[in-house]
Scaffold this motif. Structure first.
Motif, PDB file in Angstrom:
ATOM      1  N   ASP A  95      67.284 -20.364  18.006  1.00 47.74           N
ATOM      2  CA  ASP A  95      66.212 -20.007  17.306  1.00 47.74           C
ATOM      3  C   ASP A  95      66.160 -19.123  15.886  1.00 47.74           C
ATOM      4  O   ASP A  95      67.742 -19.236  15.617  1.00 47.74           O
TER       5      ASP A  95
ATOM      6  N   TRP B  85      65.633 -16.436  14.906  1.00 52.87           N
ATOM      7  CA  TRP B  85      66.343 -14.934  14.600  1.00 52.87           C
ATOM      8  C   TRP B  85      67.552 -14.880  14.892  1.00 52.87           C
ATOM      9  O   TRP B  85      68.285 -14.101  14.572  1.00 52.87           O
TER      10      TRP B  85
ATOM     11  N   ARG C 190      70.602 -11.434   7.277  1.00 47.07           N
ATOM     12  CA  ARG C 190      70.445  -9.940   7.987  1.00 47.07           C
ATOM     13  C   ARG C 190      71.131  -9.567   6.016  1.00 47.07           C
ATOM     14  O   ARG C 190      72.508  -9.459   6.309  1.00 47.07           O
TER      15      ARG C 190
ATOM     16  N   PHE D  58      63.876  -1.631  16.631  1.00 46.55           N
ATOM     17  CA  PHE D  58      62.313  -2.291  17.440  1.00 46.55           C
ATOM     18  C   PHE D  58      62.337  -3.710  16.265  1.00 46.55           C
ATOM     19  O   PHE D  58      61.155  -4.398  16.798  1.00 46.55           O
ATOM     20  N   ILE D  59      62.870  -3.832  15.438  1.00 52.70           N
ATOM     21  CA  ILE D  59      63.592  -5.875  15.010  1.00 52.70           C
ATOM     22  C   ILE D  59      63.635  -6.061  15.309  1.00 52.70           C
ATOM     23  O   ILE D  59      64.596  -6.503  15.621  1.00 52.70           O
ATOM     24  N   THR D  60      62.934  -7.601  15.407  1.00 55.59           N
ATOM     25  CA  THR D  60      63.364  -8.769  16.581  1.00 55.59           C
ATOM     26  C   THR D  60      64.415  -9.210  15.140  1.00 55.59           C
ATOM     27  O   THR D  60      64.255  -9.779  14.088  1.00 55.59           O
ATOM     28  N   GLY D  61      66.003  -9.948  16.438  1.00 51.64           N
ATOM     29  CA  GLY D  61      67.472  -9.987  15.315  1.00 51.64           C
ATOM     30  C   GLY D  61      68.018  -9.787  14.508  1.00 51.64           C
ATOM     31  O   GLY D  61      69.082  -9.391  14.009  1.00 51.64           O
TER      32      GLY D  61
END
Length: 487
Positions: A274, A276, A281, A423-426
């Motif tokens: 996937d 994410w 980052r 609250f941030i995906t990944g």
């Protein structure tokens, strides 16, 4: 049963510093006697090699006790010209050199082609040469070889003898490869400035009167810059391909653990993972301790690796700064003192700090992504990109704004649900402030780099960021996540 019990027992039997001092105290007088005996005349003043002449010369660099006559001392140090010799003056040993015991000294064998133990008679005169080594500063009389196959350019002649000349047209001083390597490692590990390092060498040569030793600090500054450039080009493979020159960021290391298709991730990763899960980052942060003063003659600055490492290429970036609309207003959201202090105008500074990009999980600097700040941090990123001729973003890239957990508490309450990393995906379990841990050792060199030329400062900062990434690269997989347990 947990296997850590054995480790606890071994820690109890470990000798502490105070235990060692208690063991030493009864032996202190004996240690003093041994040290005093080492300062007395060795071997009753007889040469240990020939056994005939008086042996009044000893060497602090050679292992064991030695006593030589003049000729034997020169012969023993033909290939060790940078050892610290001492001469017995009747009462104590005092500093001495090979030059005092030979017409040419031992350095003549380095610069002349040898045939057995003899030197070809054809010579191009003698020269006095100051040679800086890790053990001190030495003056030697050298003979330049004039054999048909000998190198005619003296600076190349020195280079082939592993001596880096401080001048190309008329070399009168040189630095050994060993002392240049020592300086670069000292600068990286101990954050030692060139002035302090050379002062240490002067103390090694004469600790009582270091001011009597010739000052070659300026030569060390320029030679070390060239040596750093040569070493980096060799390590990154550009010396092996003379027709290929490094491009932007080519003399920099990147994070080995971050997902990179074709390196540690298959090109078909989208079919397996996937998006994410393999998301790259990055975090961006500013360091306002790494300031840079304005140069008196910036037009005389010569760059050796502009934009080849972690700092961006200076020309396009300066053009971008000039063309951009610089509207710096104090943020009404964050009241963090570092940002507010950075927005203060300082007329004597060319740069108020640096801004860097690093991978959020591992803390590796991103190549060709470190810039100088003129006032403070830019908070309107998309606006700056749209207004600039030099900046662009790939259409597929998506930037998710977030605030590090340390700074989040100083923002408005509304920022928490909008920009919290929770609250941030990944995002994973990261604090978003790993760059702060990188700035801590970085700040130790900031006072030294503050007054350097622009190019010299860029090369020094690149070198420290390269070293930081290298240490992470070789240690990143050394230890497992959890220790083994025996059940």
């Amino acid at each position: 049963m947990f296997h850590g019990k054995k480790q606890i027992l071994s820690m109890k039997t470990m000798t502490t510093q105070n235990d060692f001092l208690r063991e030493y105290l009864p032996w202190r007088n004996e240690y003093l006697l041994v040290l005093l005996e080492l300062e007395q005349l060795i071997n009753n003043g007889k040469c240990k090699d020939c056994g005939r002449e008086e042996g009044f010369i000893c060497c602090l660099s050679c292992s064991g006790e030695h006593s030589w006559c003049s000729s034997c001392a020169v012969k023993a140090h033909q290939h060790n010209p940078f050892h610290n010799l001492q001469l017995w003056n009747g009462k104590f040993y005092e500093s001495n050199t090979l030059w005092d015991h030979s017409n040419l000294g031992a350095m003549e064998d380095v610069f002349a082609h040898m045939e057995g133990d003899t030197i070809y008679e054809t010579q191009l005169g003698l020269s006095n040469l100051v040679i800086v080594h890790s053990t001190g500063v030495y003056s030697h009389c050298v003979s330049w070889c004039q054999c048909p196959e000998a190198e005619k350019d003296r600076h190349l002649h020195l280079l082939k003898a592993k001596l880096f000349p401080a001048s190309i047209t008329r070399p009168q001083s040189a630095f050994t490869f060993d002392v240049l390597d020592n300086f670069l490692i000292d600068a990286l590990e101990c954050k030692t400035s060139a002035m302090s390092f050379y002062q240490k060498l002067r103390c090694f040569t004469n600790n009582a009167f270091p001011h009597t030793i010739p000052d070659h600090y300026r030569e060390l500054m320029r030679v070390s810059r060239i040596w750093r450039d040569l070493v980096n080009r060799i390590r990154f493979g550009f010396a092996h391909e003379s027709d290929r020159s490094p491009g932007p960021g080519d003399l920099a290391l990147y994070c080995p653990a971050c997902p990179q298709p074709g390196i540690n991730l298959p090109f078909s990763w989208k079919d397996t993972y996937d998006s994410w899960l393999v998301m790259q980052r990055y975090i961006v942060d500013g360091n306002f301790t790494a300031q840079h003063m304005k140069m008196k003659t910036p037009e005389d600055d010569v760059s050796l690796a502009d934009g080849k490492g972690y700092m961006v290429t200076e020309g396009p970036y300066e053009t971008h700064i000039i063309e951009s609309v610089e509207e710096k207003e104090k943020s009404s959201c964050s009241n963090h003192h570092a940002v507010n202090a950075a927005n203060v105008q300082r007329s004597n500074l060319r740069a108020t700090g640096v801004g860097a990009t690093a991978c959020a999980r591992h803390g590796c600097f991103v190549p060709h992504a470190v810039v100088d700040f003129q006032k403070g941090e830019s908070i309107h990123f998309y606006e700056r990109v749209n207004q600039s001729y030099h900046l662009s973003l790939p259409q597929s890239i998506k930037i998710l704004p977030a605030i590090g957990k340390f700074h989040l508490s100083t923002h408005k309450l509304l920022c928490f649900p909008r920009f919290s990393l929770n609250f941030i995906t990944g995002a994973g379990h990261i604090d978003g402030k790993i760059l702060e841990t990188l700035w801590a050792p970085f700040n130790k060199i900031s006072p030294t780099a503050r007054s350097m030329t622009l190019s010299h400062r860029q090369e020094v900062l690149d070198d420290h960021m390269r070293d930081s990434n290298w240490k992470k690269l070789v240690r990143i997989g050394k230890y497992p996540l959890f220790p083994r347990c025996q059940l």
